[in-house]
Design a protein around this motif. Structure first.
Motif: not given
Lengths: 688, 688
Positions: B51-55, B80-84, B95-96, B121-127
């Motif tokens: 998706g398009n989450p904030n980093p 470490f997770i650093t990429k989509l 997915n955000c 986990i599905n969310a509109t935003s990364d928050l």
């Protein structure tokens, strides 16, 4: 019980009876004279400062007051001390002749004089006064209702000028608060050097404004900003501590080369026929931040001018952050594999008449000397930098010993005989989790070797080292303390202060008192045990942890790959420590029993066995709802089995053959479970 | 015992039997559906993000993995997770749709779907995704040997958009690591606002480059550098938390006026005949940093243009440190004493037709609105800023209630009815040390008042407040947690989630789990008790602390002068907490016994009495070498005396008259010893 109470009251409340053996001073001062009488503490207690001290004394005295306040619950009226001669009539008078300079060879001596209504600390510099304040705190006594200082005179000064601790923040990053609380602990133990191992294969930890790639690519986001570094240096300065930074080169280079692969030594030979635009010959290798423990081949290329260009720029940015006169460049464990396989480097060696990799490394290191000198810094390095051409200005950091196949202490002797100043770390590797005794009796001054006075003077002191392959912010304090306090005594106190029983007794109080500075070595054990127990009762785990010790040396992580830098360190071994508490007590009980098989002595030994039998039973119940307890059970069973049988042996009721009993006990000599070993095995054996 | 073990095994290992009531989720989600089956965890477990989450999601997922790792001891391979879309086949897919914006009204919802071999986990935003990860961690279950997630579907979103915590860092400075670990706790509890009370009478805590006097004269050296502030704001952002700074004006002004007395309101009338060069009339007063607790008169002068000049410059420097849209200017507890006695200010009021001090304060506050607007900030203030002329843009922070002589909740109703947005803190003052129940059942949405939908929408949510008169970095966590978690649930979960028993049960696990984030509310109790016990066994102190609670309200420090800002907070009251553990258990035992006087129920009550009798005896022995135990003894004796007699009462063997027994019990209703009260008094009374 009432009789005991009366005895206790008599012992504790008669304040004048304090004897030297009752003092829990550490490091033990050079001269202690106890007199009759006491200085009684009350809320009017105030401090006054005179002379020409560095302003760091004001913060130090304010902190002293808060700590004394916290221990005694007395509501001192004096708040913040900010000026000279503020309270001329104060009960505690501190006088310092001059401002202390952070660094080696400063006068750190002090005289503490406690009279019935006046305490004075006289010191040449405020650094001595800071030590005097720590001693005064350690002099605090109490009866059942009040606190006091026994009247006394203490004259004190350090035996060695370099009393250091190294913390590796590369393998496991240690946040600012971890560093700060450990600086407080160092100051409390009168240590004066913090050696900050900032760069290694597992990460670059210094914010770099001109070379941000080092942070962006080689830190996993875990680094100190330059402001944080300055802040820590200031914090150390306020506590009389010199900070010596380390950037480890040319080996241990994975992190640097992750950001700047072009200065690496590894050669990739390209075979033709690829789509890579007919590139022939060699190409630049790529590197990654190392996740395992061990010695790795990534090494800077000493034949590449870009290497020196980059290092020079790095020093230009890093040196100004550290006002101290020393800069550690590492230089250890470079095996030269990538040098050997690089034709360009081989050619360079030939051209410059460098017969060995060791000479090549010396060539490399010598290029760094002027880069550091430019910033007023003297180069320091691990003992591998010592070769015939090395600058005599360099300080040699001795570290290798039997583990590395050389004679312990030999490199230090070599260094001083060749005219180098040197610091001893061999024998002070606290991360190896050896017993405190091994560190305490490890004198930096070589025995059995003739050294001139001049040579002896080159032995600057010693340094405890905390490598952090297996250490997180949660566990680091319990790996450092209290054992590092014993090293502090070795480096400060007179050579003949070596009584183990006295040291152990004092260490217990010192360890407890470190808690007030925020050290977590005691409190975090419960955190780990609660996690293992899944929030059930931790008593049985705690009891078992008191006879278990984490595997020593690097045996917990043979090959360096089981535990990676992001593996869990929330396991039973992480809750256990060296010098397991009950093991020592059990050993004493066994010795007493073997000396005199009285029913009382027998009962003491039997009580341990009964405890361990109960522990095994309770651990079994605990494990029903706690998977992390499972790995502990087999070892607890071995101790249970031996205990069951030895109980019978004590009563002459065992029907087991000697060989079978021996086997049962030998099973307790295990390194197969939960990364711990039983601290009681040797004592069990004595009962055979 | 064996039978019990079998039962336990049956209960715990049959993984499919998890019921909703067994889940320790907090705040309780809006919708939870449990299915049959489990997702079994093993080391191959990996996470993938699309998706398009904030980093910020990358760090959050990395931390999630480490926490899961720490709980389970599973050596996950993923570091470490650093990429989509790094691991498209991963077991956990997140997915955000879009990058979450820190602030109010953002979509924080998430859907968590746990299937036997896949979790999404599905969310509109990364928050929202961050909240989903916290829920997933709370869903972790175990049998005796392994860990798993029960298959389930959870749809969740917050009831209120403002779910905050205020920390006062003026009265007791709280270092960066204290703030950071509490931000972690807020995130774990799905809270999203950190209100940072940075300025009060007791100190200015923000580094000021253009006005360094504020730091040099008014901070005692305890403040945050601007880099530290930015760093904390970033840390909060990474956890989905908005930071709202507060500079409290025009009252609570001692610190500001210590640096800038010229903008103070106090008038000093000079009488003639001094050597002060014939100065006539008035002069500038001097101010000092306040060391006591209470409400003080130092107040900024609203008639002085210099006041606005300085504040404007301060906002120019401070606002850019905080990207959020809100700035809290305090505005509380200005009693106007110095205004009343200042003729110049009286004249100013007349000239500007300001009838009351309240109107004068509104005049003052209104000058700040454009200063903040210039930086894109909306003004927020404590409810005292609410008057008829106040800008409708302002957010009203309701706080007063019965303690302040007004109807609890009334100011909030007034605010929304007048068209203001508002946040409720009345009932959420965790520093008052009231029981968790009082906070949990305190709904920000007013009851028994007709509000339109529009008015209801103006109730943004609520905020726990931690004033730090009596709180140090060592004790703050135990004053915040776990009670703040109950407030988090009030602000997130549905209105009808109010079952106290369920909440208490879940809170215990939540509290334990907060330890992994570095919270010290459990571990530091031992630190304080060891200090009190002078490093002797703390068991009896600990047992006694389990029925003692620190005096509630501000009764521990009546008049605000016993405890100054540098007084010791290492005392018994500091080790005790609200909701004393054993008091609740005892009350249950008493209720059971009164309902059914069976021998079993009687034995349960008697066990408590016997315990407290032993505790008193042991505390006496402990005190022989621990002066800090002495203040505790009289209260322990009162409980001992009542226990002795009530044991007889249980057996019908008491010969005491009812009145005398009553007196004995009433003695337990004491606030006279060690700043604590007995949590069991009310339950004892029930036995009369």
């Amino acid at each position: 019980m009432k009789y005991l109470l009366v005895l206790l009251l008599a012992g504790v409340t008669s304040s004048a009876q304090i004897k030297k053996e009752q003092l829990n001073l550490m490091p033990w001062p050079q001269n202690v004279v106890l007199n009759d009488g006491n200085f009684a503490l009350n809320k009017n207690f105030k401090v006054n400062i005179t002379g020409n001290p560095n302003p760091r004394i004001f913060g130090a005295v304010t902190r002293f007051l808060r700590r004394l306040d916290g221990r005694t619950g007395i509501f001192f009226e004096q708040g913040f001390i900010t000026k000279l001669n503020e309270v001329p009539t104060a009960e505690l008078q501190i006088n310092c002749t001059k401002s202390g300079k952070i660094g080696l060879y400063e006068d750190e001596s002090y005289h503490l004089d406690i009279k019935q209504n006046k305490i004075t600390i006289n010191a040449t510099s405020d650094l001595g006064a800071l030590h005097g304040l720590e001693t005064l705190l350690q002099m605090l006594q109490n009866n059942s209702t009040s606190f006091y200082f026994p009247t006394s005179q203490i004259s004190d000064f350090p035996r060695f000028t370099w009393r250091g601790l190294m913390i590796d923040v590369s393998r496991h990053f240690q946040p600012v608060d971890v560093i700060k609380r450990n600086l407080d602990a160092l100051a409390a133990m009168k240590m004066n050097v913090f050696h900050w191992h900032l760069v290694d294969d597992q990460g670059w930890r210094i914010e770099m404004k001109k070379h941000p790639k080092l942070i962006e690519l080689a830190s996993d986001g875990m680094y100190y900003t330059q402001e944080e570094i300055k802040n820590i240096v200031k914090y150390a300065d306020e506590r009389g501590i010199l900070v010596v930074p380390e950037i480890d080169v040319p080996g241990h280079g994975s992190a640097i080369l992750t950001a700047y692969p072009e200065i690496g030594s590894k050669v990739i030979t390209l075979t033709g026929g690829t789509s890579e635009k007919n590139i022939q010959g060699t190409a630049i290798a790529t590197y990654g931040i190392e996740r395992n423990a061990g010695i790795f081949s990534p090494t800077l290329d000493p034949s590449n001018p870009k290497t020196y260009q980059l290092l020079s720029e790095i020093f230009d940015e890093v040196c100004p952050l550290f006002p101290g006169a020393y800069f550690h460049i590492g230089g250890d464990e470079n095996e030269g594999k990538d040098w050997d396989s690089n034709p360009k480097i081989q050619e360079f060696k030939k051209k410059n008449k460098l017969a060995t990799n060791h000479e090549l490394q010396t060539y490399f290191t010598m290029q760094l000397v002027p880069m550091l000198k430019k910033h007023g810094k003297q180069l320091m390095g691990w003992e591998e930098i010592l070769t015939k051409n090395m600058s005599k200005d360099a300080i040699i950091h001795a570290w290798r010993g039997a583990n590395e196949g050389v004679v312990a202490g030999q490199s230090l002797v070599d260094a001083v005989k060749k005219g180098y100043k040197t610091v001893q770390s061999n024998g002070f590797y606290v991360d190896l989790l050896y017993p405190v005794e091994s560190h305490y009796l490890n004198d930096p001054m070589p025995k059995g070797v003739e050294l001139t006075a001049e040579e002896k003077a080159r032995v600057l002191g010693g340094e405890a080292t905390m490598w952090t392959e297996l250490v997180t912010p949660t566990t680091i304090d319990s790996r450092l303390w209290p054992r590092t306090a014993a090293i502090a005594e070795r480096l400060w106190s007179a050579e003949d202060v070596t009584d183990m029983a006295s040291m152990r007794k004092r260490l217990e109080t010192v360890s407890f008192r470190l808690e007030e500075l925020g050290l977590t070595h005691i409190r975090n054990k419960g955190v780990i045990l609660r996690n293992i127990a899944n929030n059930q009762n931790t008593e049985s785990l705690n009891e078992f942890s008191n006879v278990c010790e984490p595997l020593k040396g690097y045996k917990r992580n043979i090959g360096g790959t089981e535990y990676q830098m992001y593996s869990p360190f929330t396991l039973f071994a992480d809750a256990c420590t060296s010098d397991s508490k009950d093991s020592l007590a059990f050993d004493e009980a066994v010795s007493q029993y073997l000396g005199n098989k009285s029913p009382e002595n027998k009962a003491k030994v039997a009580a341990f066995f009964n405890k361990w039998i109960t522990v095994y039973k309770n651990l079994g119940e605990l494990s029903v709802n706690a998977p992390l307890v499972q790995p502990v059970l087999p070892l607890a069973k071995k101790l249970n089995d031996a205990s069951q049988e030895l109980l019978l042996v004590l009563d002459n009721k065992s029907t087991l053959k000697t060989d079978d009993l021996k086997k049962l006990i030998e099973l307790c000599d295990s390194k197969d479970h939960a990364d711990v070993e039983l601290g009681v095995y040797k004592s069990l054996k004595k009962l055979m």
